[in-house]
Design a protein around this motif. Sequence first.
Motif, PDB file in Angstrom:
ATOM      1  N   SER A 161       0.823  -1.053  -0.080  1.00 48.95           N
ATOM      2  CA  SER A 161      -0.014   0.080   0.123  1.00 48.95           C
ATOM      3  C   SER A 161       0.931   1.162  -0.016  1.00 48.95           C
ATOM      4  CB  SER A 161      -0.816   0.092   1.230  1.00 48.95           C
ATOM      5  OG  SER A 161      -0.279   0.103   2.523  1.00 48.95           O
ATOM      6  N   VAL A 162       0.203   2.337  -0.341  1.00 53.60           N
ATOM      7  CA  VAL A 162       1.081   3.754  -0.573  1.00 53.60           C
ATOM      8  C   VAL A 162       0.470   4.734   0.631  1.00 53.60           C
ATOM      9  CG1 VAL A 162       1.860   5.424  -2.048  1.00 53.60           C
ATOM     10  CG2 VAL A 162       1.718   3.069  -2.834  1.00 53.60           C
ATOM     11  N   SER A 163       1.140   5.222   1.470  1.00 51.10           N
ATOM     12  CA  SER A 163       0.530   6.132   2.415  1.00 51.10           C
ATOM     13  C   SER A 163       0.334   7.688   1.685  1.00 51.10           C
ATOM     14  CB  SER A 163       1.509   6.621   3.467  1.00 51.10           C
ATOM     15  OG  SER A 163       2.837   7.027   2.996  1.00 51.10           O
ATOM     16  N   ASP A 164      -0.113   8.547   2.054  1.00 50.04           N
ATOM     17  CA  ASP A 164      -0.421   9.822   1.568  1.00 50.04           C
ATOM     18  C   ASP A 164       0.983  10.463   1.112  1.00 50.04           C
ATOM     19  OD1 ASP A 164      -3.016   9.499   2.092  1.00 50.04           O
ATOM     20  OD2 ASP A 164      -3.309  10.686   3.947  1.00 50.04           O
ATOM     21  N   ARG A 165       2.059  10.181   1.843  1.00 47.75           N
ATOM     22  CA  ARG A 165       3.124  11.113   1.508  1.00 47.75           C
ATOM     23  C   ARG A 165       4.002  10.170   0.533  1.00 47.75           C
ATOM     24  NH1 ARG A 165       6.806  11.229   6.642  1.00 47.75           N
ATOM     25  NH2 ARG A 165       8.539  11.544   5.013  1.00 47.75           N
ATOM     26  N   GLY A 166       3.446   9.063  -0.198  1.00 44.81           N
ATOM     27  CA  GLY A 166       4.068   8.191  -0.988  1.00 44.81           C
ATOM     28  C   GLY A 166       4.900   7.097  -0.460  1.00 44.81           C
ATOM     29  N   ASP A 167       4.994   6.857   1.034  1.00 44.05           N
ATOM     30  CA  ASP A 167       5.940   5.838   1.442  1.00 44.05           C
ATOM     31  C   ASP A 167       5.150   4.534   0.839  1.00 44.05           C
ATOM     32  OD1 ASP A 167       7.704   7.408   2.209  1.00 44.05           O
ATOM     33  OD2 ASP A 167       6.878   7.632   4.208  1.00 44.05           O
ATOM     34  N   TYR A 168       5.889   3.360   0.830  1.00 43.02           N
ATOM     35  CA  TYR A 168       5.186   2.135   0.385  1.00 43.02           C
ATOM     36  C   TYR A 168       5.452   1.044   1.826  1.00 43.02           C
ATOM     37  CZ  TYR A 168       6.178   2.734  -4.632  1.00 43.02           C
ATOM     38  OH  TYR A 168       5.705   3.051  -5.908  1.00 43.02           O
ATOM     39  N   TYR A 169       4.265   0.518   1.918  1.00 42.48           N
ATOM     40  CA  TYR A 169       4.041  -0.320   3.303  1.00 42.48           C
ATOM     41  C   TYR A 169       3.751  -1.754   2.676  1.00 42.48           C
ATOM     42  CZ  TYR A 169       4.699   3.706   6.227  1.00 42.48           C
ATOM     43  OH  TYR A 169       5.201   4.808   6.935  1.00 42.48           O
ATOM     44  N   ILE A 170       4.373  -2.824   3.384  1.00 42.50           N
ATOM     45  CA  ILE A 170       3.780  -3.954   3.238  1.00 42.50           C
ATOM     46  C   ILE A 170       2.546  -4.199   4.044  1.00 42.50           C
ATOM     47  CG2 ILE A 170       4.312  -6.406   3.719  1.00 42.50           C
ATOM     48  CD1 ILE A 170       5.870  -5.636   1.391  1.00 42.50           C
ATOM     49  N   THR A 171       1.473  -4.194   3.698  1.00 37.47           N
ATOM     50  CA  THR A 171       0.322  -4.586   4.490  1.00 37.47           C
ATOM     51  C   THR A 171      -0.601  -5.429   3.941  1.00 37.47           C
ATOM     52  OG1 THR A 171       0.262  -1.920   4.936  1.00 37.47           O
ATOM     53  CG2 THR A 171      -1.741  -3.235   5.475  1.00 37.47           C
TER      54      THR A 171
ATOM     55  N   PRO B  46      25.349   1.081   5.595  1.00 39.09           N
ATOM     56  CA  PRO B  46      24.253   0.751   6.727  1.00 39.09           C
ATOM     57  C   PRO B  46      23.412   1.982   7.112  1.00 39.09           C
ATOM     58  CG  PRO B  46      26.530   0.295   7.288  1.00 39.09           C
ATOM     59  CD  PRO B  46      26.745   0.942   6.071  1.00 39.09           C
ATOM     60  N   ALA B  47      23.781   3.282   7.096  1.00 34.94           N
ATOM     61  CA  ALA B  47      23.168   4.353   7.126  1.00 34.94           C
ATOM     62  C   ALA B  47      21.871   4.504   6.234  1.00 34.94           C
ATOM     63  CB  ALA B  47      24.025   5.763   7.170  1.00 34.94           C
ATOM     64  N   LEU B  48      21.962   3.808   5.109  1.00 34.15           N
ATOM     65  CA  LEU B  48      20.912   3.789   4.273  1.00 34.15           C
ATOM     66  C   LEU B  48      19.848   2.873   4.355  1.00 34.15           C
ATOM     67  CD1 LEU B  48      22.483   5.336   0.803  1.00 34.15           C
ATOM     68  CD2 LEU B  48      21.238   6.622   2.519  1.00 34.15           C
ATOM     69  N   GLN B  49      20.241   1.828   5.010  1.00 31.52           N
ATOM     70  CA  GLN B  49      19.653   0.611   5.159  1.00 31.52           C
ATOM     71  C   GLN B  49      18.270   0.875   6.078  1.00 31.52           C
ATOM     72  OE1 GLN B  49      21.431  -2.883   6.276  1.00 31.52           O
ATOM     73  NE2 GLN B  49      23.053  -2.762   4.835  1.00 31.52           N
ATOM     74  N   GLY B  50      17.141   0.469   5.789  1.00 36.30           N
ATOM     75  CA  GLY B  50      16.010   0.787   6.625  1.00 36.30           C
ATOM     76  C   GLY B  50      15.177   2.014   6.100  1.00 36.30           C
ATOM     77  N   THR B  51      15.740   2.685   5.002  1.00 35.65           N
ATOM     78  CA  THR B  51      15.198   3.953   4.464  1.00 35.65           C
ATOM     79  C   THR B  51      13.768   3.349   3.676  1.00 35.65           C
ATOM     80  OG1 THR B  51      16.910   5.027   3.848  1.00 35.65           O
ATOM     81  CG2 THR B  51      15.267   5.932   2.870  1.00 35.65           C
ATOM     82  N   ILE B  52      12.517   3.865   4.124  1.00 28.27           N
ATOM     83  CA  ILE B  52      11.236   3.643   3.227  1.00 28.27           C
ATOM     84  C   ILE B  52      11.226   3.878   2.006  1.00 28.27           C
ATOM     85  CG2 ILE B  52       9.018   3.525   3.627  1.00 28.27           C
ATOM     86  CD1 ILE B  52       9.133   4.135   6.303  1.00 28.27           C
ATOM     87  N   LEU B  53      10.991   2.891   1.017  1.00 26.63           N
ATOM     88  CA  LEU B  53      10.904   3.339  -0.343  1.00 26.63           C
ATOM     89  C   LEU B  53       9.710   4.358  -0.570  1.00 26.63           C
ATOM     90  CD1 LEU B  53      11.430  -0.174  -1.999  1.00 26.63           C
ATOM     91  CD2 LEU B  53      13.168   1.537  -1.437  1.00 26.63           C
ATOM     92  N   ASN B  54       9.830   5.163  -1.549  1.00 24.53           N
ATOM     93  CA  ASN B  54       8.787   6.161  -1.726  1.00 24.53           C
ATOM     94  C   ASN B  54       8.583   6.232  -3.253  1.00 24.53           C
ATOM     95  OD1 ASN B  54       7.940   9.181  -2.134  1.00 24.53           O
ATOM     96  ND2 ASN B  54       7.477   8.944  -0.031  1.00 24.53           N
ATOM     97  N   GLU B  55       7.430   6.280  -3.478  1.00 21.84           N
ATOM     98  CA  GLU B  55       7.063   6.334  -5.026  1.00 21.84           C
ATOM     99  C   GLU B  55       7.402   7.670  -5.779  1.00 21.84           C
ATOM    100  OE1 GLU B  55       3.006   5.598  -6.117  1.00 21.84           O
ATOM    101  OE2 GLU B  55       2.252   7.350  -5.199  1.00 21.84           O
ATOM    102  N   ARG B  56       7.347   8.771  -4.971  1.00 25.08           N
ATOM    103  CA  ARG B  56       7.555   9.974  -5.651  1.00 25.08           C
ATOM    104  C   ARG B  56       8.956  10.790  -5.662  1.00 25.08           C
ATOM    105  NH1 ARG B  56       2.175  10.289  -3.387  1.00 25.08           N
ATOM    106  NH2 ARG B  56       2.982  11.792  -1.623  1.00 25.08           N
TER     107      ARG B  56
END
Length: 634
Positions: free
Chosen positions: A69-79, A601-611
């Motif tokens: 799913s995609v949040s209002d700000r464009g972040d991707y979530y496994i839901t 490692p500093a970039l790991q865990g960054t949420i993917l964003n569609e925009r």
Amino acid sequence: MMKKNYRFAFLLSVGLAVAGCIDKNYDLDKLDKTIAIGSEKGFYLPGNNSTSEISLSDVIDLEGNDVISVSDRGDYYITRKVDEGEVDPATPVVSELTLTSNTEVTNFDYDLAEVAKAARTQGPRLAAGSTAREIYHFEFNSNSQNAEIISLTTAEFTTNINIVLDYSDALKEHIADLKSYSVDFPDYFNITVSKKNTGAGQFAFDSTRNILTVTSPTGQPVILHLVINGMRFTDGEADSDGNCASYSSGRCSVVGGVVLDVDYQGNINEMTQGLVINCTTSMDKDITLTKATGYFNLAINLGENGGFDINNLPEILDDEEAHLNLSDPELRIFVGSDADIRGILTAARIIAVDTKGRETAVDIDVDSSQLLIDPFTGEETDENGNKLSTTKTTLVITDNPPQQHGSKSHTYYATTKKGSKLADLFYNIPRRVKYDISVAADPTYEGTVKLGYRNAETQEPWYTIQPSYEFHAPLSLNEGSAIVYRDSITGWHKDLEDVTLSQGSTITLTANVYNELPLTLKMHAKAIEQAGEEQWKDMDANMIEVNITDPDGNDVRIKAGSVGAPAVTPVRIVMDQKNTRAFKQIDGLAYSATCLAPEDPALQGTILNERSQKLRVDNIGIILKGKVIIDLND
């Protein structure tokens, strides 16, 4: 991660442009129209071309998918949600408890002379000097054990006691000397006096002590109809009259009596006879407990061997090479309950099954954190102050629970047992998730429940405990993760069927990739040819070979970057022709981008964003080694 319309075919645009400028007004039928362009040394188109920016929404198709799913700000979530309609509710039932007595209608003659004489010595049951006599005795016992009840504090039911007090003729003559009398019932009963002969005297009922007092009797019979609405339990302890209501080892027992005490002011001696109150008493033989307050032992099924399927995965996850090592995943169990029962999670196991049938099991640590389902007490209100019909409890199972457990109203946290993580469930992308969750009523919580069924014939329950589920995690790639984008560019054959490259020719594309995606990209490509209508197959490696490398010919990975700070990676794509017939057969390229966790490692865990996260290919240059031969003969 490139869009379909960024086609590799533009590599040959120079040769095709020459083919397009032949003047059709000249008669060239008798000429050999084979044209060769270039040399064995090759020629170069300068790198002053670039693509427009490409975002993830350009390449990830989420239409109809089950898990992203995609949040209002464009972040991707496994839901993955499992709504109430997809899960059978738990319907806890505390069986009715029926008590039966063998007591029949009882007639007892209260003889004032005998009572007065006995009062001067000692009564057979009561203390010396007492004028009280038990006019009715009862014993009720349950027919069967009830394992769902641990102990009872109070119970509701409806049963009746009918009493008729009539006077002998001798007593009627001296009725003025009968100042008053009282009818005493066990204190543990909750009694309503619903009918009495009001013309027979003045009546008063003390509900605290369960004593009915009749003063100034007229000589008319006293007719009493009393309704017992319930009782409290005395923990097996009898009062001074021997009355006792107990529940122990799954069985219920009620023992008691009705006592009459008379205040007669007339003269009674050894010659007095016939001063008698005749007492006729009866009681319902069966008592069925319909509602009770106490402690209960109930199993609450929240989805034993239940689960859900994941049928529609986006292409980036629907690949045998895809793996996810997610950050902060949560399994949220939402429970709506209309029962005054507090539940405790006693065991929980979640099992993910991947496309190959491999199972990954995660057990929940229910010992370190008491995961509760809060009871419904009827006092819950929404934000507007309106009373709610259920209590909503949220159980959150996570690898990283907050320090403050239960910090939100009706929200409780638990984690997985040592040696496993909730994130393990999605490492091999599951196609089915199974769960086995066991909940029991908290034996230390005192609740009030209705017994039996709302409808005994259909066994419609009184209570519903309805779960629903949601698996939720930000889509971010940590070490070990991989998502795969595969695509193809086709339709070259109609443009290239007249084009031949000389033996040993190569086409090389050089470019710089500016990457803001928090993903390391490993690119692969291979030539394909048409094998039928809308069907393609890999070309033989002896015909043409495609390699993606760095400028020095080594394996290359496109480095991960961040928004506003793209990583720049030079790449080289080489199409090496092994056979001069290759460009007459090629219809396009099949390519893939394996997206891996960032090496930083500093970039790991960054949420993917569609925009916001974009990729751009810049400084595109083309080198053609060899000759382009265009055959314009019919």
